[in-house]
Design a protein around this motif. Structure first.
Motif, PDB file in Angstrom:
ATOM      1  N   PHE A 174       4.950  22.138 -11.877  1.00 32.36           N
ATOM      2  CA  PHE A 174       5.274  21.627 -10.541  1.00 32.36           C
ATOM      3  C   PHE A 174       6.486  20.700 -10.605  1.00 32.36           C
ATOM      4  O   PHE A 174       7.388  20.758  -9.749  1.00 32.36           O
ATOM      5  CB  PHE A 174       4.052  20.913  -9.977  1.00 32.36           C
ATOM      6  N   PHE A 175       6.528  19.837 -11.628  1.00 28.46           N
ATOM      7  CA  PHE A 175       7.647  18.897 -11.777  1.00 28.46           C
ATOM      8  C   PHE A 175       8.965  19.640 -11.939  1.00 28.46           C
ATOM      9  O   PHE A 175       9.960  19.343 -11.258  1.00 28.46           O
ATOM     10  CB  PHE A 175       7.408  17.979 -12.973  1.00 28.46           C
ATOM     11  N   PHE A 176       9.010  20.619 -12.853  1.00 26.70           N
ATOM     12  CA  PHE A 176      10.264  21.337 -13.104  1.00 26.70           C
ATOM     13  C   PHE A 176      10.665  22.211 -11.909  1.00 26.70           C
ATOM     14  O   PHE A 176      11.852  22.380 -11.627  1.00 26.70           O
ATOM     15  CB  PHE A 176      10.153  22.165 -14.377  1.00 26.70           C
ATOM     16  N   TYR A 230      20.464  10.973  -9.695  1.00 24.85           N
ATOM     17  CA  TYR A 230      19.563  10.342  -8.723  1.00 24.85           C
ATOM     18  C   TYR A 230      18.431  11.286  -8.332  1.00 24.85           C
ATOM     19  O   TYR A 230      17.257  10.872  -8.264  1.00 24.85           O
ATOM     20  CB  TYR A 230      20.354   9.918  -7.479  1.00 24.85           C
ATOM     21  N   ALA A 231      18.752  12.559  -8.091  1.00 23.33           N
ATOM     22  CA  ALA A 231      17.727  13.540  -7.737  1.00 23.33           C
ATOM     23  C   ALA A 231      16.696  13.676  -8.857  1.00 23.33           C
ATOM     24  O   ALA A 231      15.492  13.792  -8.596  1.00 23.33           O
ATOM     25  CB  ALA A 231      18.378  14.893  -7.446  1.00 23.33           C
ATOM     26  N   SER A 232      17.179  13.657 -10.113  1.00 23.24           N
ATOM     27  CA  SER A 232      16.248  13.743 -11.250  1.00 23.24           C
ATOM     28  C   SER A 232      15.306  12.561 -11.278  1.00 23.24           C
ATOM     29  O   SER A 232      14.084  12.711 -11.495  1.00 23.24           O
ATOM     30  CB  SER A 232      17.025  13.809 -12.570  1.00 23.24           C
ATOM     31  N   LEU A 233      15.853  11.372 -11.050  1.00 20.56           N
ATOM     32  CA  LEU A 233      15.036  10.154 -11.139  1.00 20.56           C
ATOM     33  C   LEU A 233      14.006  10.065 -10.019  1.00 20.56           C
ATOM     34  O   LEU A 233      12.850   9.703 -10.261  1.00 20.56           O
ATOM     35  CB  LEU A 233      15.952   8.925 -11.119  1.00 20.56           C
ATOM     36  N   ILE A 234      14.442  10.387  -8.784  1.00 19.97           N
ATOM     37  CA  ILE A 234      13.467  10.277  -7.702  1.00 19.97           C
ATOM     38  C   ILE A 234      12.423  11.398  -7.785  1.00 19.97           C
ATOM     39  O   ILE A 234      11.263  11.198  -7.417  1.00 19.97           O
ATOM     40  CB  ILE A 234      14.130  10.259  -6.309  1.00 19.97           C
ATOM     41  N   THR A 237      14.345  16.264  -1.476  1.00 19.47           N
ATOM     42  CA  THR A 237      13.526  16.283  -2.700  1.00 19.47           C
ATOM     43  C   THR A 237      12.051  16.120  -2.366  1.00 19.47           C
ATOM     44  O   THR A 237      11.192  16.834  -2.895  1.00 19.47           O
ATOM     45  CB  THR A 237      13.967  15.159  -3.655  1.00 19.47           C
ATOM     46  N   TRP A 238      11.755  15.182  -1.472  1.00 20.06           N
ATOM     47  CA  TRP A 238      10.349  14.974  -1.071  1.00 20.06           C
ATOM     48  C   TRP A 238       9.799  16.214  -0.362  1.00 20.06           C
ATOM     49  O   TRP A 238       8.718  16.702  -0.703  1.00 20.06           O
ATOM     50  CB  TRP A 238      10.259  13.768  -0.146  1.00 20.06           C
ATOM     51  N   GLU A 239      10.551  16.700   0.630  1.00 17.52           N
ATOM     52  CA  GLU A 239      10.057  17.824   1.427  1.00 17.52           C
ATOM     53  C   GLU A 239       9.909  19.094   0.592  1.00 17.52           C
ATOM     54  O   GLU A 239       8.979  19.880   0.796  1.00 17.52           O
ATOM     55  CB  GLU A 239      10.994  18.079   2.610  1.00 17.52           C
ATOM     56  N   ALA A 240      10.826  19.305  -0.361  1.00 16.06           N
ATOM     57  CA  ALA A 240      10.715  20.476  -1.238  1.00 16.06           C
ATOM     58  C   ALA A 240       9.426  20.412  -2.045  1.00 16.06           C
ATOM     59  O   ALA A 240       8.698  21.411  -2.176  1.00 16.06           O
ATOM     60  CB  ALA A 240      11.927  20.541  -2.171  1.00 16.06           C
TER      61      ALA A 240
END
Length: 351
Positions: free
Chosen positions: A81-83, A122-126, A53-56
Motif C-alpha cells: 500500500f505504501f509503495f 516532499y511527496a515521499s515524506l508526506i 497524495t492524501w486522496e490517492a
C-alpha cells in the motif's frame, strides 16, 4: 484504513501544507535553490501535492483492504500500500509541477528540475508520514479489538463458571444427590463415604480452577472421575459412561468443565432409564480432538433447545485458542468434538 477517511482530513491537509510552507520560508529553501516563484504559487503547489497524495491513498485504501483482508496480513498490505501510494503521489507531483510550469508560469519544462526534485522529496515524506499515522491507527484499532476480546473472554469465563456452579448447587441437583446419599446411609452402604468424597472433589475442582482459561486434560479427566461416580450412583444401571483417552494426550489443554457440561447436556436432553440406558463415550480420536458421543433418545421437551451450554463452550474455545468445536448429529448419535490445545500454543497465548 479509517485514517484516510478522517472527517477533518481537509483541515489537516491545509494545516500540514501551511506548516510545510512556513518551514521552507524559514529555511530559505527557495533562495538556496535559486527558485523564483511567488509565495502564493509555492503554497498552492504544496497544498495540491498534499491533497493529491492524501486522496490517492484514500482511494487506494478500500481495494487494498479487499485484496488483503484480516489482521494477519497487516505488514504485507501496509508495505504494498505504501509503495502504491508513493507511485501515485509521484505522478500527481510531476503533473502538478508541469501544469504550473507550462500553464501558469509559462516556463520551459527543463527549468523545473530543481523544484521537481524538492516536491518529489516532499511527496515521499508526506506519503511516509501518512502511512506511519495509518499504521498507528490500524494497530490501535487492533489493540482495542484484542482488549474487547479479552473482556468478552472474561465475561464468557465468568458465565461458564456460574453455569457450572449453578448446575452443581441448584436445588434439583442437591435434592437428587442428597436422596442418593440418604439411601446409601440408610443401607449402611460403604459407598456413602465414597459418595461424600466424590461430592467434595467436584466442588474443590471448580473452586480451584474457576479463574483458568484452559486446563490440562489430565486434571479435567481426574475431575470427571468423581463426577461420573455421582452420576452412576444417581442413575444405577441406566447410565453407561466410558472414557478412552491414552496417556499421550494428557499434556494437552481443554476448556475447564467442558467435559462435565457435555455429559450434563446429554443427560438433560435424553431419556435415562433402565429400559433405555444412555450410553456416553469420551475418547481421543487421533487427530488432536476429544470426542464426546452419546446415543440419541430425546426427551419430549416442550420447546426448542437454547444450546446455551454448547454455544458457551464454542465461544470460549474461539476466544481462548482461536479454534472451534464441531457438532455432529446423526439419526442415532450425537457427538461433540473438542480441539486439544498443545501446551506451547497455550503458553504463547498467555505470554
Amino acid at each position: 484504513m479509517m485514517f484516510f477517511n478522517y472527517k477533518y482530513r481537509y483541515l489537516f491537509i491545509l494545516l500540514l501544507a501551511l506548516y510545510t510552507y512556513i518551514n521552507t520560508e524559514l529555511c530559505q529553501v527557495y533562495t538556496y535553490f535559486q527558485i523564483n516563484i511567488h509565495w502564493y504559487y509555492s503554497f498552492l503547489i504544496i497544498l495540491l501535492i498534499t491533497f493529491f497524495t492524501w486522496e490517492a491513498n484514500r482511494l487506494l485504501a478500500k481495494p487494498f483492504e479487499n485484496l488483503f483482508p484480516g489482521n494477519e496480513k497487516v505488514i504485507r498490505r501496509s508495505i504494498i500500500f505504501f509503495f502504491s501510494g508513493l507511485v501515485v503521489s509521484y505522478l500527481a507531483t510531476i503533473g502538478t509541477d508541469l501544469f504550473f510550469a507550462e500553464v501558469v508560469l509559462h516556463e520551459k519544462p527543463e527549468s523545473i528540475l530543481n523544484p521537481l526534485k524538492l516536491t518529489l522529496i516532499y511527496a515521499s515524506l508526506i506519503n511516509l508520514l501518512f502511512h506511519l499515522l495509518n499504521l498507528v491507527v490500524v494497530y490501535q484499532e487492533k489493540f482495542k479489538a484484542k482488549e474487547l476480546e479479552a473482556e468478552e473472554l472474561k465475561r464468557m469465563h465468568a458465565q461458564a463458571e456460574l453455569m457450572a456452579i449453578k448446575q452443581q448447587i441448584n436445588p434439583h441437583f442437591l435434592f437428587n444427590n442428597l436422596n442418593v446419599l440418604s439411601g446409601l446411609v440408610m443401607q449402611q452402604s460403604a459407598d456413602a463415604n465414597n459418595f461424600i468424597e466424590a461430592f467434595s472433589k467436584v466442588y474443590m475442582h471448580i473452586l480451584a480452577n474457576h479463574n483458568k482459561e484452559l486446563i490440562e486434560l489430565k486434571k479435567e479427566l481426574d475431575f470427571l472421575e468423581p463426577y461420573l461416580f455421582l452420576l452412576k450412583q444417581r442413575f444405577p444401571e441406566s447410565l453407561q459412561i466410558s472414557v478412552e483417552v491414552p496417556n499421550k494426550y494428557y499434556n494437552y489443554y481443554v476448556v475447564p468443565v467442558a467435559l462435565q457440561m457435555l455429559v450434563e447436556n446429554a443427560i438433560k436432553h435424553n431419556v435415562v432409564s433402565r429400559k433405555k440406558p444412555l450410553s456416553i463415550k469420551i475418547y481421543a480420536n487421533g487427530n488432536s480432538t476429544l470426542s464426546v458421543i452419546n446415543n440419541l433418545q430425546p426427551r419430549n421437551e416442550t420447546g426448542p433447545s437454547s444450546n446455551i451450554g454448547l454455544n458457551n463452550i464454542q465461544k470460549r474455545y474461539i476466544l481462548t485458542a482461536g479454534k472451534e468445536i464441531t457438532i455432529e448429529k446423526k439419526p442415532d448419535t450425537f457427538s461433540v468434538n473438542l480441539p486439544l490445545i498443545e501446551i506451547n500454543t497455550y503458553e504463547s497465548i498467555n505470554n
